[in-house]
Design an enzyme around this catalytic site. Structure first.
Site, PDB file in Angstrom:
ATOM      1  N   THR A  15       0.281  -9.947   1.977  1.00  0.00           N
ATOM      2  CA  THR A  15      -0.549  -8.991   2.815  1.00  0.00           C
ATOM      3  C   THR A  15      -0.952  -9.729   4.057  1.00  0.00           C
ATOM      4  O   THR A  15      -1.166  -9.302   5.067  1.00  0.00           O
ATOM      5  CB  THR A  15      -1.691  -8.622   1.977  1.00  0.00           C
ATOM      6  N   THR A 101      -0.640 -11.986  -3.114  1.00  0.00           N
ATOM      7  CA  THR A 101      -1.464 -12.046  -4.177  1.00  0.00           C
ATOM      8  C   THR A 101      -0.903 -11.803  -5.231  1.00  0.00           C
ATOM      9  O   THR A 101      -1.477 -12.208  -6.605  1.00  0.00           O
ATOM     10  CB  THR A 101      -2.730 -11.227  -3.827  1.00  0.00           C
TER      11      THR A 101
END
Length: 529
Positions: A15, A101
């Protein structure tokens, strides 16, 4: 003139470096250009002596852009990241790895293992002397109003704060792999992804954060990863680093050949009368695919259904796991509970697992167990390890991934307090610092095998057992009077540990004091079970 601090930045995707709708990773070249235009000038305000070295030649072959959403990360990709660090180790003072993540909690342990080398008894042969800080974000770092354009950094993003904290942590020179996320600095081998939507995306359920970044970075010195025990084991040493690179080549060649999988306990059908069970069928199906490791996600303190609530050994699940164990599959019995540790002595529903060879990972996370076991099995051929060596190493703390229940270490956990104990991983023997008798070796039934004090003075107790850097083990009274010592100290010993182990035949336990800086044993005490 102030010295320049050089930090290598490896962008793997995720991200933090994504743009567009739907989000997709930028190439490493595009990301470097965006950082140098929009990010670096702001960072230099707080870190004027900072020089960021962006790596642009790392590419993951399964990705069209070379960058990878960590959802699609494979074990072989861990090796690519580790190689990028090792091959540039002399050129920078530390590393920041920008990572998605979804699997950062796997990579934290995998990189810790890949950037080190161990002997079969767990002795460190090579280890990090510089920081490797993993970070990412829940919101992208840059704003892209149109394809191919970056207008600046995104509004209300955690990405910038996480980069700032990671740089502060790297600047502190902490040796080892850590994760920085939402103001917290955590051991890389201890984290789990805890929230998909909030900025505090990661937690460290079984080990406290080692630092917190507010206006400045505050660190807890008692929780820090230890530096190399000697110059010869440091990755600054060319010989040590060459050995790790050679091991990495072998791991990369073998890491996809014998996969490690995970299987969670859940309420599922079983029939004791017919010795059938859905979980047993799943285990045998996995065994048929040639797995080398099986990480169980058990209930509570390590309880797994056997397939027969009355007689575990007659259960279909018990028998399937026994077949896997006899076929050479390494079985690790983790708990699926976020916080806490495995304890085979707590419930009969878990006490049968050691009989089929299941290993106790104590409080290691499921992600850490999968990554650690994957690397150990892939390193087995190169290091000449037996299957028993792999099993021993799996139950030995190597990179801070688990609580050390069987050792005291002069550099980290040097004292056994009143009421505390060391224990073998299967619970067959314990060294208990009893408040009334002092330290005693006992078997699993509580029977005393050896007492450190022959005639304890109750007025002097409770006391503290302390392993010193010299290699001397000493027991002091409540008033710091010396009541017993091993007299094993050496002037040239700088790092020692007390270790409790069980013999391979299960007939005895041994207490030993080791100078692990020089790989020598200073004192032993063996008793029969």
């Amino acid at each position: 003139m102030e010295a320049i601090l050089k930090i290598g930045v490896i962008n793997t995707g995720g991200t933090i470096s994504c743009v567009g709708n739907p989000l997709a990773p930028m190439t490493s070249v595009e990301f470097k250009a965006a950082c140098q235009t929009h990010l670096d000038p702001i960072l230099l305000q707080a870190f004027p002596d900072l020089q960021l070295d962006y790596v642009t030649d790392l590419a993951f072959p399964e990705s069209a852009t070379g960058m990878l959403d960590s959802t699609n990360l494979q074990p072989s990709d861990w090796c690519l990241i580790a190689r990028a660090i090792l091959e540039r180790y002399d050129s920078v003072d530390g590393w920041i790895v920008l990572h998605g993540t979804d699997t950062m909690d796997f990579s934290g342990t995998a990189l810790s293992m890949l950037l080190a080398r161990f002997a079969a008894d767990g002795t460190v042969l090579a280890e990090l002397s510089k920081p490797v800080i993993l970070t990412g974000s829940q919101v992208p770092l840059f704003h892209s109003p149109a394809p191919g354009t970056i207008s600046g950094m995104s509004f209300n993003t955690d990405a910038f704060q996480n980069v700032c904290g990671a740089i502060a942590a790297a600047q502190a020179g902490i040796p080892g792999v850590c994760v920085f996320f939402d103001s917290l600095l955590m051991r890389g081998s201890r984290v789990v992804k805890a929230d998909a939507n909030q900025f505090r995306g990661f937690s460290s359920p079984n080990f406290p954060p080692i630092g917190q970044y507010g206006i400045t970075l505050g660190l807890n010195p008692d929780l820090m990863p230890q530096p190399p025990v000697s110059p010869a084991t440091s990755l600054d040493d060319q010989t040590a680093r060459a050995g790790v690179l050679e091991q990495l080549d072998a791991i990369a060649a073998d890491i996809d050949k014998a996969p490690v999988i995970t299987l969670g306990a859940f309420p599922a059908r079983y029939n004791p009368a017919e010795a059938t069970a859905l979980l047993a069928e799943m285990i045998r199906a996995c065994l048929g695919k040639g797995i080398s490791g099986l990480v169980l996600q058990s209930y509570g303190e390590g309880n797994f259904p056997s397939g027969n609530a009355r007689e575990a050994a007659k259960g279909a699940i018990y028998q399937a796991l026994d077949e896997a164990n006899r076929a050479g599959v390494v079985i690790v019995d983790n708990t699926q509970v976020l916080q806490g540790a495995v304890d085979y002595n707590a419930y009969a529903a878990g006490a049968w697992l050691p009989k089929i060879g299941a290993l106790n990972p104590v409080d290691m996370t499921v992600m850490a167990s999968i990554a650690k076991l994957t690397v150990l099995i892939a390193a087995r051929r190169k290091n000449g390890w037996t299957l028993d060596d792999v099993k021993y190493l799996m139950q030995t703390p190597l990179v801070g991934e688990m609580t050390d229940i069987s050792r005291l270490d002069s550099r980290s956990n040097a004292v056994l307090l009143p009421g505390q104990s060391l224990t073998t991983f299967n619970g067959s023997g314990s060294l208990i610092n009893d408040t009334k008798t002092g330290p005693q070796l006992r078997d699993s039934s509580g029977a005393v095998l050896w007492s450190m004090l022959e005639a304890p003075d109750k007025a002097a107790l409770p006391g503290r057992l302390h392993i010193m850097g010299s290699g001397n083990l000493a027991f002091h009274s409540r008033n710091s009077e010396l009541l017993w010592q091993s007299e094993s100290g050496k002037d040239d010993c700088a790092a020692a540990r007390l270790r409790l182990t069980q013999a391979a035949d299960g007939c005895s336990v041994t207490l030993s004091i080791e100078d692990y800086g020089k790989s020598r044993t200073l004192w032993t005490k063996t008793v029969s079970l």
